[in-house]
Motif scaffolding. Sequence first.
Motif, PDB file in Angstrom:
ATOM      1  N   TYR A 184       2.792  -1.358   0.591  1.00  0.00           N
ATOM      2  CA  TYR A 184       3.102  -2.206  -0.565  1.00  0.00           C
ATOM      3  C   TYR A 184       1.871  -3.013  -0.991  1.00  0.00           C
ATOM      4  O   TYR A 184       1.571  -3.116  -2.183  1.00  0.00           O
ATOM      5  CB  TYR A 184       4.272  -3.137  -0.254  1.00  0.00           C
ATOM      6  N   TRP A 205      10.373  -2.654  -5.096  1.00  0.00           N
ATOM      7  CA  TRP A 205       9.460  -1.587  -4.711  1.00  0.00           C
ATOM      8  C   TRP A 205      10.057  -0.755  -3.572  1.00  0.00           C
ATOM      9  O   TRP A 205       9.974   0.473  -3.590  1.00  0.00           O
ATOM     10  CB  TRP A 205       8.110  -2.174  -4.286  1.00  0.00           C
ATOM     11  N   LEU A 206      10.656  -1.428  -2.598  1.00  0.00           N
ATOM     12  CA  LEU A 206      11.277  -0.708  -1.478  1.00  0.00           C
ATOM     13  C   LEU A 206      12.351   0.251  -1.977  1.00  0.00           C
ATOM     14  O   LEU A 206      12.436   1.400  -1.534  1.00  0.00           O
ATOM     15  CB  LEU A 206      11.916  -1.688  -0.492  1.00  0.00           C
ATOM     16  N   ASP A 257       7.925 -12.800  -5.417  1.00  0.00           N
ATOM     17  CA  ASP A 257       7.257 -11.833  -4.544  1.00  0.00           C
ATOM     18  C   ASP A 257       8.277 -11.051  -3.711  1.00  0.00           C
ATOM     19  O   ASP A 257       8.159  -9.828  -3.571  1.00  0.00           O
ATOM     20  CB  ASP A 257       6.276 -12.542  -3.605  1.00  0.00           C
ATOM     21  N   GLN A 261      10.230  -8.622  -5.971  1.00  0.00           N
ATOM     22  CA  GLN A 261       9.402  -7.475  -6.349  1.00  0.00           C
ATOM     23  C   GLN A 261       9.242  -6.510  -5.180  1.00  0.00           C
ATOM     24  O   GLN A 261       9.256  -5.292  -5.361  1.00  0.00           O
ATOM     25  CB  GLN A 261       8.040  -7.951  -6.855  1.00  0.00           C
ATOM     26  N   PHE A 262       9.118  -7.059  -3.981  1.00  0.00           N
ATOM     27  CA  PHE A 262       9.017  -6.211  -2.792  1.00  0.00           C
ATOM     28  C   PHE A 262      10.307  -5.421  -2.588  1.00  0.00           C
ATOM     29  O   PHE A 262      10.264  -4.217  -2.313  1.00  0.00           O
ATOM     30  CB  PHE A 262       8.694  -7.064  -1.561  1.00  0.00           C
ATOM     31  N   ASP A 297       5.084   0.073   6.008  1.00  0.00           N
ATOM     32  CA  ASP A 297       5.693  -0.121   4.684  1.00  0.00           C
ATOM     33  C   ASP A 297       5.042  -1.314   3.984  1.00  0.00           C
ATOM     34  O   ASP A 297       4.740  -1.258   2.788  1.00  0.00           O
ATOM     35  CB  ASP A 297       7.201  -0.373   4.797  1.00  0.00           C
ATOM     36  N   ILE A 298       4.834  -2.382   4.729  1.00  0.00           N
ATOM     37  CA  ILE A 298       4.224  -3.585   4.144  1.00  0.00           C
ATOM     38  C   ILE A 298       2.785  -3.310   3.754  1.00  0.00           C
ATOM     39  O   ILE A 298       2.336  -3.693   2.662  1.00  0.00           O
ATOM     40  CB  ILE A 298       4.352  -4.775   5.116  1.00  0.00           C
ATOM     41  N   TYR A 356      -0.412  -0.778  -2.710  1.00  0.00           N
ATOM     42  CA  TYR A 356       0.127  -0.500  -4.043  1.00  0.00           C
ATOM     43  C   TYR A 356      -0.229  -1.633  -5.008  1.00  0.00           C
ATOM     44  O   TYR A 356      -0.641  -1.385  -6.148  1.00  0.00           O
ATOM     45  CB  TYR A 356       1.650  -0.320  -3.955  1.00  0.00           C
ATOM     46  N   LEU A 357      -0.074  -2.884  -4.552  1.00  0.00           N
ATOM     47  CA  LEU A 357      -0.414  -4.025  -5.414  1.00  0.00           C
ATOM     48  C   LEU A 357      -1.889  -4.007  -5.784  1.00  0.00           C
ATOM     49  O   LEU A 357      -2.254  -4.236  -6.943  1.00  0.00           O
ATOM     50  CB  LEU A 357      -0.062  -5.345  -4.717  1.00  0.00           C
ATOM     51  N   THR A 368       1.359 -12.828  -1.944  1.00  0.00           N
ATOM     52  CA  THR A 368       2.463 -11.927  -1.614  1.00  0.00           C
ATOM     53  C   THR A 368       2.557 -11.739  -0.109  1.00  0.00           C
ATOM     54  O   THR A 368       3.659 -11.777   0.464  1.00  0.00           O
ATOM     55  CB  THR A 368       2.280 -10.564  -2.312  1.00  0.00           C
ATOM     56  N   PHE A 423      10.633   3.079  -3.698  1.00  0.00           N
ATOM     57  CA  PHE A 423       9.705   3.804  -2.822  1.00  0.00           C
ATOM     58  C   PHE A 423      10.455   4.744  -1.889  1.00  0.00           C
ATOM     59  O   PHE A 423      10.231   5.935  -1.877  1.00  0.00           O
ATOM     60  CB  PHE A 423       8.854   2.802  -2.030  1.00  0.00           C
TER      61      PHE A 423
END
Length: 156
Positions: A56, A36-37, A29, A32-33, A52-53, A59-60, A73, A40
């Motif tokens: 995310y 993505w960051l 997790d 993957q974060f 931001d969180i 997005y998931l 997550t 992104f």
Amino acid sequence: MLDLTQAYENYLIKVKQASLNTVSSYMRDIRQFVGWLESFDGSDILSVSGSDINAYLQYLQSSGKSGATVSRTLASLKNFYAYAVSSGFLNESPVPSEVHIERGEKKMPQILSGREVELLLSQPSCVDAKGFRDKAMLEVMYATGIRVSELIALNV
């Protein structure tokens, strides 16, 4: 940053004594974060904001991830940032406290019909010791609800 994630993994294993499955899931997790960051907005994991969180997690959800996955997550991120705060990397966690994730409805387990139970219990052929053992194991499992892994772990 690699040092922080590695230190966090060591913390999960040695201090929290988390199971290998938990460590694997949490680290997946977090990685993957981070990925993505980077795609992104190129942010560093220590410079993220609550928005931001939230982005995310949205997005998931929009990617079709289950509510349970998104909840795990969120738990992974909360735990990671709590570690970052306690280790002095951050002053406070960026994870919003009021995030609510829909986990979806829980499905009821399917119940075997009487005929299906009879067929299941009649499967072992009681002609040798293994057949009698298998029949006894099935009957114990059916009567008590014990799992196979619990049955195997018994020291009798």
